[in-house]
Write a protein that holds these residues in place. Structure first.
Motif, PDB file in Angstrom:
ATOM      1  N   TRP A   1       0.367  -0.762   0.039  1.00 17.74           N
ATOM      2  CA  TRP A   1       0.117   0.249   0.031  1.00 17.74           C
ATOM      3  C   TRP A   1       1.116   1.401   0.420  1.00 17.74           C
ATOM      4  O   TRP A   1       0.216   2.394  -0.147  1.00 17.74           O
TER       5      TRP A   1
ATOM      6  N   PRO B   1       1.375   3.035  -3.746  1.00 16.52           N
ATOM      7  CA  PRO B   1       0.181   4.171  -3.800  1.00 16.52           C
ATOM      8  C   PRO B   1      -0.484   4.734  -3.231  1.00 16.52           C
ATOM      9  O   PRO B   1      -0.952   5.800  -3.146  1.00 16.52           O
TER      10      PRO B   1
ATOM     11  N   TRP C   1      -6.477   1.053  -5.328  1.00 17.94           N
ATOM     12  CA  TRP C   1      -5.718  -0.243  -3.920  1.00 17.94           C
ATOM     13  C   TRP C   1      -6.836  -0.694  -3.072  1.00 17.94           C
ATOM     14  O   TRP C   1      -6.988  -2.090  -2.970  1.00 17.94           O
TER      15      TRP C   1
ATOM     16  N   THR D   1      -2.279   3.485 -10.086  1.00 18.29           N
ATOM     17  CA  THR D   1      -3.067   2.469  -8.931  1.00 18.29           C
ATOM     18  C   THR D   1      -2.763   4.032  -8.345  1.00 18.29           C
ATOM     19  O   THR D   1      -1.917   4.120  -7.368  1.00 18.29           O
TER      20      THR D   1
END
Length: 283
Positions: A80, A83, A239, A234
């Motif tokens: 993560w 993104p 995400w 993204t």
């Protein structure tokens, strides 16, 4: 006859009382509890999300027993992070552009002879559904302009989405601004920059800051338009959406990440609106 006249002089006729429309006394109480219900529906799910992020069994909907395993898993899974960084940079750029453009346009609109049409065209994107606008921008940028989809396309889409909100924020204060102050400063020999920085900016500052804040937050959380414009890139909201749709095991991590974002964005908004509507009223 004289007695009747005396009585009329001594006891004047009572004025005719016109009764207004009937008013149900329960309206204030109904409005009060309706307001409480709206606040509950707004903030209770957010509080419950934060509780689920520290729950040992978040998918069960039961907050106890408490655990920080979801946050540990969040910081172990670094997928993560990229993104999130992309969304942060995009949001900062969108907030800055929205702040500059909304300030320039918002200062000019009140001086137009017929500003209504300009305002209507500027805020019209607010009423276009996100999926419709995303598809339209996809066709325009890809087929008409020949641009490659990706971060630049997402950036342009976020500008189109966030700028009307930012403009309205500036217009709230710009329409109340007394332009005679600028005329007086011009008569005293102040330059255009001095008139803006010393007179306009202090008055419009809450709206200008709010314009940047709205641009940042709307870009940071945008999904619908980004789905059409992202290409293979993204952002963090995309995400989150992909992880929630594909793997149920990622949902606890999403709870933790969403709670962290909430702890940042909610105080920012609360602080801005407190300055705009409370502190300015007192001053």
């Amino acid at each position: 006859m004289a007695a009747d006249v005396g009585m009329a002089l001594t006891f004047p006729a009572a004025p005719v009382v016109q009764r207004g429309p009937s008013y149900w006394r329960g309206w204030p109480k109904l409005a009060k509890w309706g307001g409480y219900a709206v606040l509950t529906l707004t903030y209770f799910p957010l509080i419950w999300l934060a509780l689920m992020s520290i729950s040992e069994r978040p998918l069960s909907g039961i907050p106890f027993p408490l655990s920080l395993e979801n946050y540990a898993a969040l910081f172990e899974d670094r997928r993560w992070a990229e993104p999130f960084g992309v969304s942060l940079l995009l949001a900062l750029a969108v907030g800055l552009i929205c702040m500059i453009v909304a300030t320039a346009v918002g200062r000019a609109i009140p001086q137009l002879r017929r500003p209504g049409g300009v305002v209507l065209l500027a805020v019209l994107p607010l009423f276009v559904p996100g999926m419709t606008m995303g598809a339209a921008l996809f066709i325009f940028l890809r087929s008409f302009l020949g641009l490659k989809l990706g971060f630049w396309a997402i950036f342009l889409g976020h500008i189109v989405w966030a700028l009307p909100f930012s403009l309205l924020t500036v217009l709230v204060l710009a329409t109340k601004f007394d332009h005679r102050l600028l005329e007086a400063a011009e008569d005293l020999g102040a330059s255009k920059w001095e008139r803006f920085w010393d007179i306009e900016f202090p008055i419009l500052r809450p709206g200008i800051v709010g314009a940047g804040l709205f641009g940042f937050l709307l870009s940071f959380n945008e999904v619908l338009r980004s789905v059409f414009l992202r290409g293979t890139d993204t952002t963090m909201p995309i995400w989150n959406w992909l992880m929630a749709a594909s793997q149920q095991s990622q949902v606890p991590i999403i709870f933790a990440l969403s709670s962290l974002v909430l702890t940042v964005t909610l105080p920012l908004l609360a602080g801005f609106f407190w300055v705009l509507f409370v502190k300015l009223d007192r001053s």
